[in-house]
Design a protein around this motif. Structure first.
Motif, PDB file in Angstrom:
ATOM      1  N   GLY A  71     -14.143   3.327  -6.754  1.00  0.00           N
ATOM      2  CA  GLY A  71     -13.678   3.780  -5.443  1.00  0.00           C
ATOM      3  C   GLY A  71     -14.832   4.103  -4.519  1.00  0.00           C
ATOM      4  O   GLY A  71     -16.009   3.987  -4.883  1.00  0.00           O
ATOM      5  N   ALA A  72     -14.481   4.523  -3.312  1.00  0.00           N
ATOM      6  CA  ALA A  72     -15.524   4.918  -2.364  1.00  0.00           C
ATOM      7  C   ALA A  72     -16.232   6.173  -2.862  1.00  0.00           C
ATOM      8  O   ALA A  72     -17.380   6.435  -2.499  1.00  0.00           O
ATOM      9  CB  ALA A  72     -14.914   5.146  -0.991  1.00  0.00           C
ATOM     10  N   THR A  73     -15.555   6.923  -3.730  1.00  0.00           N
ATOM     11  CA  THR A  73     -16.165   8.142  -4.270  1.00  0.00           C
ATOM     12  C   THR A  73     -17.430   7.811  -5.058  1.00  0.00           C
ATOM     13  O   THR A  73     -18.455   8.496  -4.910  1.00  0.00           O
ATOM     14  CB  THR A  73     -15.146   8.888  -5.159  1.00  0.00           C
ATOM     15  OG1 THR A  73     -14.021   9.209  -4.335  1.00  0.00           O
ATOM     16  CG2 THR A  73     -15.720  10.160  -5.745  1.00  0.00           C
ATOM     17  N   THR A 143     -19.099   7.809   8.332  1.00  0.00           N
ATOM     18  CA  THR A 143     -17.767   7.397   7.867  1.00  0.00           C
ATOM     19  C   THR A 143     -17.034   6.869   9.100  1.00  0.00           C
ATOM     20  O   THR A 143     -16.711   7.649  10.003  1.00  0.00           O
ATOM     21  CB  THR A 143     -17.003   8.612   7.289  1.00  0.00           C
ATOM     22  OG1 THR A 143     -17.874   9.291   6.372  1.00  0.00           O
ATOM     23  CG2 THR A 143     -15.726   8.212   6.593  1.00  0.00           C
ATOM     24  N   ASN A 145     -14.067   5.748   9.852  1.00  0.00           N
ATOM     25  CA  ASN A 145     -12.718   6.225  10.183  1.00  0.00           C
ATOM     26  C   ASN A 145     -12.376   7.381   9.250  1.00  0.00           C
ATOM     27  O   ASN A 145     -12.502   7.246   8.029  1.00  0.00           O
ATOM     28  CB  ASN A 145     -11.701   5.092  10.005  1.00  0.00           C
ATOM     29  CG  ASN A 145     -10.307   5.516  10.413  1.00  0.00           C
ATOM     30  OD1 ASN A 145     -10.027   5.721  11.591  1.00  0.00           O
ATOM     31  ND2 ASN A 145      -9.417   5.672   9.444  1.00  0.00           N
ATOM     32  N   ASP A 166     -19.391   4.175   5.205  1.00  0.00           N
ATOM     33  CA  ASP A 166     -18.170   4.200   4.412  1.00  0.00           C
ATOM     34  C   ASP A 166     -17.058   3.714   5.342  1.00  0.00           C
ATOM     35  O   ASP A 166     -16.647   4.436   6.247  1.00  0.00           O
ATOM     36  CB  ASP A 166     -17.897   5.634   3.916  1.00  0.00           C
ATOM     37  CG  ASP A 166     -16.516   5.770   3.272  1.00  0.00           C
ATOM     38  OD1 ASP A 166     -15.780   4.765   3.170  1.00  0.00           O
ATOM     39  OD2 ASP A 166     -16.167   6.910   2.877  1.00  0.00           O
ATOM     40  N   SER A 169     -11.360   3.114   5.402  1.00  0.00           N
ATOM     41  CA  SER A 169     -10.032   3.078   6.014  1.00  0.00           C
ATOM     42  C   SER A 169      -9.965   2.330   7.338  1.00  0.00           C
ATOM     43  O   SER A 169      -8.924   2.364   7.989  1.00  0.00           O
ATOM     44  CB  SER A 169      -9.460   4.490   6.152  1.00  0.00           C
ATOM     45  OG  SER A 169     -10.366   5.341   6.781  1.00  0.00           O
ATOM     46  N   GLY A 187     -13.340   1.438  -0.387  1.00  0.00           N
ATOM     47  CA  GLY A 187     -12.300   1.319  -1.408  1.00  0.00           C
ATOM     48  C   GLY A 187     -11.308   0.267  -0.922  1.00  0.00           C
ATOM     49  O   GLY A 187     -11.039   0.170   0.276  1.00  0.00           O
ATOM     50  N   GLN A 189      -8.107   0.011  -1.248  1.00  0.00           N
ATOM     51  CA  GLN A 189      -6.667   0.317  -1.163  1.00  0.00           C
ATOM     52  C   GLN A 189      -6.099   0.640   0.218  1.00  0.00           C
ATOM     53  O   GLN A 189      -5.067   1.293   0.320  1.00  0.00           O
ATOM     54  CB  GLN A 189      -6.336   1.448  -2.142  1.00  0.00           C
ATOM     55  CG  GLN A 189      -6.972   2.791  -1.841  1.00  0.00           C
ATOM     56  CD  GLN A 189      -8.346   2.981  -2.451  1.00  0.00           C
ATOM     57  OE1 GLN A 189      -8.978   2.025  -2.834  1.00  0.00           O
ATOM     58  NE2 GLN A 189      -8.830   4.213  -2.538  1.00  0.00           N
TER      59      GLN A 189
END
Ligand code: PMP
Length: 355
Positions: A71-73, A143, A145, A166, A169, A187, A189
């Protein structure tokens, strides 16, 4: 009929769901779930999934694409580890929960983080603008969004340092100039595919230059790119569906076409919120996200009635993030304009009855 305003994992095109379901039953005689990732049929999927990212975003020569996990994490750490240079200093713009998470992870690996600007003073309801960026930074991170707070950068930070973003979204929702960035991660999703894969777009020049004494093989973008995202078993189903979704995006006019649709959806909802006395937006108008619109009822005692009405209309996923409350309408690529119209009609109907 459901109208899915969920923030992610989120709506994808219906025909992508259908094709994905059919490949679970039959992908060249086997299920996509049982094919070896080393089989030529899956290698072809991986190649196409990488090529379509390049095609959709006009990725220039000198950049590579990888599909990893975590994930982005994990991207917070991967970005900082791979971009660490002699100064071990980086600039971060803090625009909310995810940016805060990225800062925390950079500090953990020994980066001296300079928070260049933050909107925490007003509960992350705007994008900071007047700040200066010193020169001696290894990189600048932002980031694009802010999924939770509903703000979005409509112009990228100006810096001579390598720029890291990042883009979880809002990637694939609007045109970007990839050449402005040294590293983009996201990520899958939201606008790419199901959870499980994480996309990296990286300038080849930056690979293999980290000064970090700690570099686990999996986190080394140089090795990942050299192995074409096959250093270990990739998230095959997520990548397969991402490929289907990118095919669909390109077949329907690509990023330019989807950006126009996304702008129309956001305009429709924000127009209603702005003209309606019973609702208010939560963020500075010029910094509003076209992906995640956050808003509140002026009178919270109306919540029960409003919630009942949108649920009855088939709307799902509208409550705000657990850390902010209120409402958040996520309008990712696959959400049709008609769904936004349904929500606007519910708001109008509610206002007629309670205004
Ligand atoms: N960054 C942003 C902008 C996000 O929206 C999210 C998740 N919603 C994350 C990071 C964390 O991503 P993940 O759950 O893929 O680790």
């Amino acid at each position: 009929m459901k109208h899915n305003f969920g923030a992610g994992p989120c709506i994808l095109p219906q025909n992508v769901f259908k094709e994905a379901a059919s490949a679970v039953m039959d992908f060249n005689g086997l299920s996509i779930l049982e094919v070896s990732h080393r089989h030529k049929d899956f290698v072809a999927v991986m190649d196409e999934a990488m090529d379509l990212v390049k095609k959709a975003l006009n990725v220039p020569a000198g950049y590579s694409v990888a599909y990893l996990q975590g994930g982005a994490t994990l991207g917070f750490t991967i970005a900082a580890l791979n971009m660490m240079r002699d100064n071990k200093k980086a600039g971060y713009i803090n625009t909310g929960t995810w940016a805060t998470g990225a800062i925390k992870e950079a500090k953990k690996i020994g980066i001296d983080v300079n928070v260049l600007a933050s909107s925490e003073d007003k509960n992350f309801s705007y994008i900071p603008k007047d700040y200066s960026i010193p020169d001696e930074l290894d990189f600048v991170h932002f980031t694009s969004n802010n999924t939770i707070y509903g703000t979005q950068f409509h112009a990228i930070p100006k810096t001579n340092s390598p720029l890291i973003c990042d883009m979880s979204s809002d990637i694939f929702s609007k045109e970007i100039n990839v050449a402005d960035f040294d590293l983009i991660y996201a990520g899958a999703q939201k606008n790419l595919g199901p959870a499980g894969a994480t996309l990296y777009i990286v300038k080849d020049d930056v690979l293999g230059k980290s000064t970090s004494p700690f570099m686990p093989t999996y986190l080394d973008l140089k090795q990942q790119i050299e192995k074409e995202s096959m250093l270990n078993t990739p998230p095959v189903f997520s990548i397969y569906v991402a490929m289907l979704n990118l095919r669909d995006l390109i077949a329907n006019g690509g990023i330019a076409a989807i950006e126009a649709k996304n702008n129309a959806k956001a305009a429709l909802l924000y127009q209603e919120i702005d003209s309606n006395p019973l609702f208010k937006g939560t963020v500075a108008k010029e910094d509003r996200s076209r992906m995640n619109a956050t808003f509140l009822l002026e009178d919270e005692s109306h919540q029960e009635i409003f919630d009942k009405m949108w649920k009855e209309a088939g709307v799902v996923g509208l409550p705000g993030h657990r850390s902010t409350g209120g409402y958040r309408a996520s309008m990712y690529n696959a959400l049709p304009l008609e769904s936004v119209q349904v929500l606007v009609d519910v708001i109008k109907e509610f206002t007629k009855k309670n205004g």
